[in-house]
Design an enzyme around this catalytic site. Sequence first.
Site, mmCIF file in Angstrom:
data_model
loop_
_atom_site.group_PDB
_atom_site.id
_atom_site.type_symbol
_atom_site.label_atom_id
_atom_site.label_comp_id
_atom_site.label_asym_id
_atom_site.label_seq_id
_atom_site.Cartn_x
_atom_site.Cartn_y
_atom_site.Cartn_z
ATOM 1 N N GLU A 69 0.941 -1.221 0.095
ATOM 2 C CA GLU A 69 -0.023 0.058 -0.049
ATOM 3 C C GLU A 69 0.870 1.225 -0.045
ATOM 4 O O GLU A 69 1.640 1.465 0.887
ATOM 5 C CB GLU A 69 -0.847 0.077 1.251
ATOM 6 C CG GLU A 69 -1.906 1.171 1.099
ATOM 7 C CD GLU A 69 -2.563 1.415 2.355
ATOM 8 O OE1 GLU A 69 -3.640 2.248 2.495
ATOM 9 O OE2 GLU A 69 -2.311 0.774 3.579
ATOM 10 N N ASP B 249 4.915 4.743 3.499
ATOM 11 C CA ASP B 249 4.511 6.283 3.797
ATOM 12 C C ASP B 249 5.719 6.999 4.229
ATOM 13 O O ASP B 249 6.535 6.445 4.641
ATOM 14 C CB ASP B 249 3.501 6.479 4.773
ATOM 15 C CG ASP B 249 2.549 7.481 4.597
ATOM 16 O OD1 ASP B 249 1.664 7.379 4.581
ATOM 17 O OD2 ASP B 249 3.235 8.818 4.686
ATOM 18 N N ASP C 143 9.677 7.083 -0.377
ATOM 19 C CA ASP C 143 8.887 7.840 -1.226
ATOM 20 C C ASP C 143 8.218 6.908 -2.464
ATOM 21 O O ASP C 143 9.026 6.074 -2.728
ATOM 22 C CB ASP C 143 9.690 8.997 -2.005
ATOM 23 C CG ASP C 143 8.435 9.861 -2.875
ATOM 24 O OD1 ASP C 143 8.321 9.819 -3.926
ATOM 25 O OD2 ASP C 143 8.131 10.849 -2.074
ATOM 26 N N ASP D 54 -3.289 12.153 -2.141
ATOM 27 C CA ASP D 54 -3.270 13.589 -2.148
ATOM 28 C C ASP D 54 -3.668 13.899 -3.494
ATOM 29 O O ASP D 54 -2.987 13.345 -4.392
ATOM 30 C CB ASP D 54 -1.849 14.100 -1.762
ATOM 31 C CG ASP D 54 -1.880 15.448 -1.840
ATOM 32 O OD1 ASP D 54 -2.619 16.319 -2.447
ATOM 33 O OD2 ASP D 54 -1.339 16.073 -0.821
ATOM 34 N N LYS E 67 -4.088 21.253 -8.308
ATOM 35 C CA LYS E 67 -3.333 22.278 -9.302
ATOM 36 C C LYS E 67 -2.928 21.584 -10.445
ATOM 37 O O LYS E 67 -2.119 20.501 -10.324
ATOM 38 C CB LYS E 67 -2.644 23.065 -8.567
ATOM 39 C CG LYS E 67 -3.174 24.018 -7.600
ATOM 40 C CD LYS E 67 -2.324 24.971 -6.839
ATOM 41 C CE LYS E 67 -2.963 26.003 -5.867
ATOM 42 N NZ LYS E 67 -1.995 26.856 -5.388
ATOM 43 N N ASP F 122 -12.164 9.740 -2.141
ATOM 44 C CA ASP F 122 -13.284 10.495 -2.100
ATOM 45 C C ASP F 122 -13.328 11.483 -3.030
ATOM 46 O O ASP F 122 -14.138 12.309 -2.726
ATOM 47 C CB ASP F 122 -13.542 10.854 -0.490
ATOM 48 C CG ASP F 122 -12.446 11.849 -0.077
ATOM 49 O OD1 ASP F 122 -11.302 11.744 -0.592
ATOM 50 O OD2 ASP F 122 -12.722 12.503 0.873
#
Length: 211
Positions: free
Chosen positions: A44, A69, A96, A118, A122, A154
């Site tokens: 994950e 993470d 990363d 995330d 933009k 979401d």
Amino acid sequence: MRVRKRKGAEEHLANNPHYVILNPEDAKGRWHDVFGNDRPIHIEVGSGKGGFITGMALKNPDINYIGIDIQLSVLSYALDKVLASEVPNVKLLRVDGSSLTNYFEDGEVDMMYLNFSDPWPKTKHEKRRLTYKDFLDTYKRILPEHGEIHFKTDNRGLFEYSLASFSQYGMTLRQIWLDLHASNYEGNVMTEYEEKFSNKGQVIYRVEANF
């Protein structure tokens, strides 16, 4: 989602080398040795506070899971969950997502999950989205032929972008959910973020895609 800096997080990770792989580049090509078995490896990317990876490990003891993470404090909370659950089939990495080929050989990972990444809304930040084509290049390398990605979000904009990105890359969109929690899909393991916002009525999107 940024988490407030946690005091002692780095020491917490360093004190638990059984679960937190501190030099993951040394494990490249030998992850089955790290786990001590030949079971499938699922990762994950962006594992957050560990609710999903721990839940999946409890549900599927015959699969090895690696939670990844880059945020130190976040990973320390994930470690808390792993320790409390005493799951033997989870490892954690603080690396990363763009550098996965430094830690996994080609085809070494059997499946991967991207949960509530995330959205980087933009346009100038498009290359930071975890479903951008450069990331897909990386995923394709470490996954087997026709490797599979399960993606949840979401954010409608990120979901639509990701569907287009997967399709343009030549991937097959196997199953798509436009409202996961209103569907008859069984076996969903929620992240902390998913549980919080779905309880507020937020729609959750999901897709399973293959290279």
